[in-house]
Design a protein around this motif. Sequence first.
Motif, PDB file in Angstrom:
ATOM      1  N   LEU A 716       0.863  -1.360  -0.104  1.00 23.25           N
ATOM      2  CA  LEU A 716      -0.197  -0.052   0.020  1.00 23.25           C
ATOM      3  C   LEU A 716       0.928   1.033   0.024  1.00 23.25           C
ATOM      4  CD1 LEU A 716      -2.772  -1.007   2.454  1.00 23.25           C
ATOM      5  CD2 LEU A 716      -3.017  -0.947   0.095  1.00 23.25           C
ATOM      6  N   GLY A 717       0.558   2.176  -0.846  1.00 27.31           N
ATOM      7  CA  GLY A 717       1.467   3.318  -0.985  1.00 27.31           C
ATOM      8  C   GLY A 717       0.990   4.327  -1.857  1.00 27.31           C
ATOM      9  N   VAL A 718       1.848   5.132  -2.359  1.00 26.19           N
ATOM     10  CA  VAL A 718       1.509   6.177  -3.311  1.00 26.19           C
ATOM     11  C   VAL A 718       2.620   6.427  -4.500  1.00 26.19           C
ATOM     12  CG1 VAL A 718       0.035   7.557  -1.981  1.00 26.19           C
ATOM     13  CG2 VAL A 718       2.679   7.951  -2.062  1.00 26.19           C
ATOM     14  N   SER A 719       2.305   6.682  -5.708  1.00 21.42           N
ATOM     15  CA  SER A 719       3.182   6.835  -6.732  1.00 21.42           C
ATOM     16  C   SER A 719       3.116   8.268  -7.147  1.00 21.42           C
ATOM     17  CB  SER A 719       2.900   5.890  -7.998  1.00 21.42           C
ATOM     18  OG  SER A 719       1.637   6.061  -8.545  1.00 21.42           O
ATOM     19  N   PHE A 720       4.232   8.790  -7.708  1.00 19.61           N
ATOM     20  CA  PHE A 720       4.676  10.121  -8.312  1.00 19.61           C
ATOM     21  C   PHE A 720       4.931   9.920  -9.813  1.00 19.61           C
ATOM     22  CE2 PHE A 720       4.950  10.274  -3.839  1.00 19.61           C
ATOM     23  CZ  PHE A 720       4.213  11.496  -3.505  1.00 19.61           C
ATOM     24  N   LEU A 721       4.303  10.712 -10.509  1.00 24.19           N
ATOM     25  CA  LEU A 721       4.695  10.676 -12.026  1.00 24.19           C
ATOM     26  C   LEU A 721       5.592  11.763 -12.389  1.00 24.19           C
ATOM     27  CD1 LEU A 721       4.213   9.069 -14.546  1.00 24.19           C
ATOM     28  CD2 LEU A 721       2.406  10.603 -15.330  1.00 24.19           C
ATOM     29  N   LEU A 722       6.839  11.510 -12.311  1.00 18.13           N
ATOM     30  CA  LEU A 722       7.819  12.681 -12.183  1.00 18.13           C
ATOM     31  C   LEU A 722       7.848  13.507 -13.589  1.00 18.13           C
ATOM     32  CD1 LEU A 722      10.807  10.975 -10.030  1.00 18.13           C
ATOM     33  CD2 LEU A 722       8.846  12.523  -9.247  1.00 18.13           C
ATOM     34  N   ALA A 723       7.781  12.411 -14.415  1.00 19.38           N
ATOM     35  CA  ALA A 723       7.795  12.771 -16.002  1.00 19.38           C
ATOM     36  C   ALA A 723       6.890  11.584 -16.630  1.00 19.38           C
ATOM     37  CB  ALA A 723       9.022  12.988 -16.690  1.00 19.38           C
ATOM     38  N   ALA A 724       6.627  12.059 -17.865  1.00 18.53           N
ATOM     39  CA  ALA A 724       5.579  11.090 -18.428  1.00 18.53           C
ATOM     40  C   ALA A 724       5.746   9.446 -18.558  1.00 18.53           C
ATOM     41  CB  ALA A 724       5.468  11.324 -20.046  1.00 18.53           C
ATOM     42  N   PRO A 725       7.218   9.280 -18.771  1.00 15.06           N
ATOM     43  CA  PRO A 725       7.595   7.792 -18.593  1.00 15.06           C
ATOM     44  C   PRO A 725       8.181   7.146 -17.127  1.00 15.06           C
ATOM     45  CG  PRO A 725       9.246   9.000 -19.747  1.00 15.06           C
ATOM     46  CD  PRO A 725       8.253   9.847 -19.314  1.00 15.06           C
ATOM     47  N   LEU A 726       8.468   8.155 -16.435  1.00 18.09           N
ATOM     48  CA  LEU A 726       9.332   7.657 -15.288  1.00 18.09           C
ATOM     49  C   LEU A 726       8.169   7.903 -14.060  1.00 18.09           C
ATOM     50  CD1 LEU A 726      11.747   7.156 -13.522  1.00 18.09           C
ATOM     51  CD2 LEU A 726      12.246   9.626 -13.752  1.00 18.09           C
ATOM     52  N   GLU A 727       7.986   7.150 -13.136  1.00 19.63           N
ATOM     53  CA  GLU A 727       7.255   7.144 -12.076  1.00 19.63           C
ATOM     54  C   GLU A 727       8.025   6.352 -10.765  1.00 19.63           C
ATOM     55  OE1 GLU A 727       2.524   5.575 -11.220  1.00 19.63           O
ATOM     56  OE2 GLU A 727       3.776   4.334 -12.695  1.00 19.63           O
ATOM     57  N   PHE A 728       7.969   6.979  -9.658  1.00 17.89           N
ATOM     58  CA  PHE A 728       8.466   6.786  -8.494  1.00 17.89           C
ATOM     59  C   PHE A 728       7.326   6.441  -7.528  1.00 17.89           C
ATOM     60  CE2 PHE A 728       9.642   8.156  -4.290  1.00 17.89           C
ATOM     61  CZ  PHE A 728      10.953   7.345  -3.851  1.00 17.89           C
ATOM     62  N   LYS A 729       7.447   5.234  -6.732  1.00 15.14           N
ATOM     63  CA  LYS A 729       6.373   4.867  -5.913  1.00 15.14           C
ATOM     64  C   LYS A 729       7.487   4.736  -4.130  1.00 15.14           C
ATOM     65  CE  LYS A 729       6.744  -0.230  -6.244  1.00 15.14           C
ATOM     66  NZ  LYS A 729       5.988  -1.468  -6.517  1.00 15.14           N
ATOM     67  N   ILE A 730       6.573   4.892  -3.189  1.00 17.68           N
ATOM     68  CA  ILE A 730       6.761   4.580  -1.746  1.00 17.68           C
ATOM     69  C   ILE A 730       5.599   4.009  -1.091  1.00 17.68           C
ATOM     70  CG2 ILE A 730       6.296   7.106  -1.178  1.00 17.68           C
ATOM     71  CD1 ILE A 730       8.608   6.752   0.683  1.00 17.68           C
ATOM     72  N   GLY A 731       5.862   2.965  -0.257  1.00 17.48           N
ATOM     73  CA  GLY A 731       4.614   2.598   0.579  1.00 17.48           C
ATOM     74  C   GLY A 731       5.235   1.402   1.538  1.00 17.48           C
ATOM     75  N   ALA A 732       4.259   0.719   2.196  1.00 15.68           N
ATOM     76  CA  ALA A 732       4.558  -0.259   3.222  1.00 15.68           C
ATOM     77  C   ALA A 732       4.214  -1.346   2.534  1.00 15.68           C
ATOM     78  CB  ALA A 732       3.694   0.157   4.486  1.00 15.68           C
ATOM     79  N   ASN A 733       4.576  -2.509   2.908  1.00 18.32           N
ATOM     80  CA  ASN A 733       4.495  -3.895   2.401  1.00 18.32           C
ATOM     81  C   ASN A 733       4.588  -4.991   3.509  1.00 18.32           C
ATOM     82  OD1 ASN A 733       6.882  -5.959   2.274  1.00 18.32           O
ATOM     83  ND2 ASN A 733       7.885  -3.939   2.385  1.00 18.32           N
ATOM     84  N   ALA A 734       3.803  -5.855   3.264  1.00 22.63           N
ATOM     85  CA  ALA A 734       3.604  -7.103   4.000  1.00 22.63           C
ATOM     86  C   ALA A 734       4.152  -8.256   3.184  1.00 22.63           C
ATOM     87  CB  ALA A 734       2.250  -7.266   4.556  1.00 22.63           C
ATOM     88  N   ARG A 735       4.794  -9.156   3.811  1.00 24.67           N
ATOM     89  CA  ARG A 735       5.453 -10.278   3.146  1.00 24.67           C
ATOM     90  C   ARG A 735       5.403 -11.429   3.716  1.00 24.67           C
ATOM     91  NH1 ARG A 735      11.749 -10.306   1.055  1.00 24.67           N
ATOM     92  NH2 ARG A 735      11.830 -12.308  -0.031  1.00 24.67           N
ATOM     93  N   HIS A 736       4.822 -12.717   3.102  1.00 24.67           N
ATOM     94  CA  HIS A 736       4.786 -14.051   3.785  1.00 24.67           C
ATOM     95  C   HIS A 736       5.073 -15.079   2.394  1.00 24.67           C
ATOM     96  CE1 HIS A 736       3.378 -16.881   6.225  1.00 24.67           C
ATOM     97  NE2 HIS A 736       2.143 -17.237   5.702  1.00 24.67           N
ATOM     98  N   ASP A 737       5.724 -16.098   2.754  1.00 23.21           N
ATOM     99  CA  ASP A 737       5.696 -17.026   2.120  1.00 23.21           C
ATOM    100  C   ASP A 737       4.668 -18.224   2.440  1.00 23.21           C
ATOM    101  OD1 ASP A 737       6.573 -19.444   0.644  1.00 23.21           O
ATOM    102  OD2 ASP A 737       8.535 -19.112   0.365  1.00 23.21           O
ATOM    103  N   LEU A 738       3.779 -18.389   1.519  1.00 23.98           N
ATOM    104  CA  LEU A 738       2.547 -19.270   1.944  1.00 23.98           C
ATOM    105  C   LEU A 738       2.922 -20.627   2.089  1.00 23.98           C
ATOM    106  CD1 LEU A 738       0.219 -17.842  -0.601  1.00 23.98           C
ATOM    107  CD2 LEU A 738       0.562 -17.016   1.592  1.00 23.98           C
TER     108      LEU A 738
END
Length: 843
Positions: A716-738
């Motif tokens: 879950l997070g947010v993304s920023f479209l810095l320029a038309a082809p370049l996107e940056f994202k930051i968020g929190a994650n949960a990880r689990h090997d099922l």
Amino acid sequence: MQRTWIVGALISIFLCAPALAQPLEEAPEQPAEAPASSEEGEQADAVEEAQPKPTQPRSNHRHLRFLLTANIDGRFAQPNCRAPEIIADEDLFYAQQASVYQTLDSLSGSEGMARPIALNAGDTIFPGPIARYLLSQGRPGMRNLMHSLVQIPYEAHALGNREFSVPRAELLGFLEAANATHLRTQAANLRCAEFSGAEAICESVGTFAGGRPFVVTERAGLRVSITSVVDPGVFRTVGREQTEGLELLDPLEMLAPLVNSMRQESNLVVVQLHVRESNAVQAAHSLASQVPGIDLLIVNHLLDTSGTERPSASAAVIRAQGTGTYIVSADSGHRSVITLSVHMARDENEGALWHVRDVEPRVLDTRDMPPRRETAQILTSVAQAYCDDWGRPITTVPLEKAFELSDLQRYVLNTMRFATRSEVALINRRAFRNEEQFPLTGELSLADIHTALPFNNMLATVDVSGAVLAALGPRIGTELIAAGLEVVDGKLLINGRAPSPDRRYRIATNDFLAQGGDSVFTPAQLHNVQIFHPEWSAAPPTLSAVAIEYISSGRYAEGGKITNALSPDGNFPDLYRQFLWTLTGSLNASYHKVSVHNPVVLGALGYDQSQLTVNSTDQINLEGRIVLRADSRNHGWDNDAVLQFATARVADEADVGFQETKDLIRLRSQYRYQGFRADLGGRWFVPSPLAELQLETEFDPPETRLWRRMDLRAILGVSFLLAAPLEFKIGANARHDLNAPDAEATYGLNLGYKLRRISLLTLLGRPIQFESEVEYFYNDIAAQNIQELRSGNRLFFAVFDQFFFTTTFNAFLYRTDAVGEFGTNTELTIGLNYLWDYAHQSF
């Protein structure tokens, strides 16, 4: 009646003043001319001997009057089918112009004035509303059109791009009607290919076998020869079908011998030049200065006097260097006429040649002229038939608002793209005419559509790359108008999105642009060209027919948010709010085998060459990528899958067999809400909330592990479209090997960027492209401190079609506190990839 008498008197004073001020027997003033060579003198003597003798008693001065028109563009009148009185006197434009000729003609014989010579330099019969209507009515319409036109008895009528722009059958009908009424049409440099169906055109203008491409008329005892030529550049503005079988010769190459023939039969040589406005001055001066013997060159544009407030102003005159030819504009438009006084003089010697001593052109605004009664009756009758046939509403549904020209343009463009399910509609601005009818109120009529789109262009669809469309940005809104294309902050957007340079977009346009008209597209830029031919039409319909059918069938109420009125935007869905689906994929498969035989001698290898000291090996590499994206104004949904597998075997270790060197299956799905960014104009700092799921697994678990890895991550997070082809994202994650025994979920941070494929440069005519992605996870913070970084970078060079030479660098780093240092995997791959893509716009 009093108004007619007063205006006629003023015109007579205005037009007669130059002649009355000139003494009849004043000694002629010789123009300054360079000394003639002996050869030129011999030619002049020959011409002098051949020049016909005047039929009146000898006088050394003559005054000739010309009435010049051009670029009327079929605007004989402007009916208003919405008004109680469908046409007013001030809207009977051609009747007002004919009134000037009638006044001049009525003065002939008085004060030594001869009948005026009326000339038309072309662009008369199209595309104004009355002319558009009459041309569509077959032979009866042609007769009415000609009956209107000959109210000014032209000695010669040049063909222009407007005459050539009408469908071939209508041009032939016009020429047939002109011949029947003895209206002399001219295009002396026109040639027609045999068995092309165009021969009748050249027969009409006198350039076919045995024809005579000029006319001779007599005024004031002088013989005047007149011809007309058309600049070859005019055909660049005319559709391919209209010019099939026709060729325009260079006037510079063909006019000199024609002028010599005209000179032998006349005292004054007049040439009309029909040329495009953009190069009128240059073309006229070049022709006049390089072709000797032309006394008067009349040009349809040149000074561009139409539409200006100059009711009695003098029009400028250009005189060509070397030849002394006078160059005069005939650009009257439909609101004025050009009157031209030509003062002819000769020496007192018997048999002396006549020459032009002076010319005086004047622009006469006709807006306050009373219309000529007979012409007015003809035009009023035609206007009534026009309103009876075309004035009825297409539908009883009203207009959302008063339509300006731009509103009707958007409506037609939208019907074009939604009738053909095209993402973009594009058309040349000058395809729309009859600006005088706006604003439109009440209900939309057949006349509103037919006269705004007079050129009978058919609807076509073509596929064009995003790079080609992006290059059209500076022309959008000026030369071209579009629906689905807009320029924002200097950048072109296609339905709100930046264009993908390599992707082909389906656009709806007219057959003129689809055939390369106006040099908007080159043939190599157009793919899959098709003429729209729906089931409801027996033949491919015109643009106006498509728009009328779209409205009359009720489709205006199907896709937009406004269903109870005709709206240029509200009757159609916003494609920016609809999903654009794109499916892209790549495939790379290779098999590598090395076989080595090095004889063993006394227990040792027989040869020590490096090629023979390696092991025999077999290697198989497989890699596949597939990406499915759905993108709209407010929502984005990205899905991708990466499959990688590689195995190798050393022949000398047959008991070991194939060993995996790469084994990865990665699935990812991400949703973004993009409405905040769209609402604030696409600013880079406006975040787009996102939710993402990733799953990593494998084809075959290693022998050291008893379970197949099934690593699931939620972000879950947010993304920023810095320029038309370049996107940056930051968020929190949960990880689990099922599948991992006793595994527990870990939580942490997620950072990353994605640079979608862009073109860096062009090499050997083909693009070099680059894409990159980095993703970093930091989980179980302050405990195991699990860090993972994935990076993928790929460079593409197009080899041919969908095959690309690629260089790929991938890196994987992993660290936990339990081990204390990074484990790494880097790989560099150079190979040939097959890439494909497909796009579908939801409507």
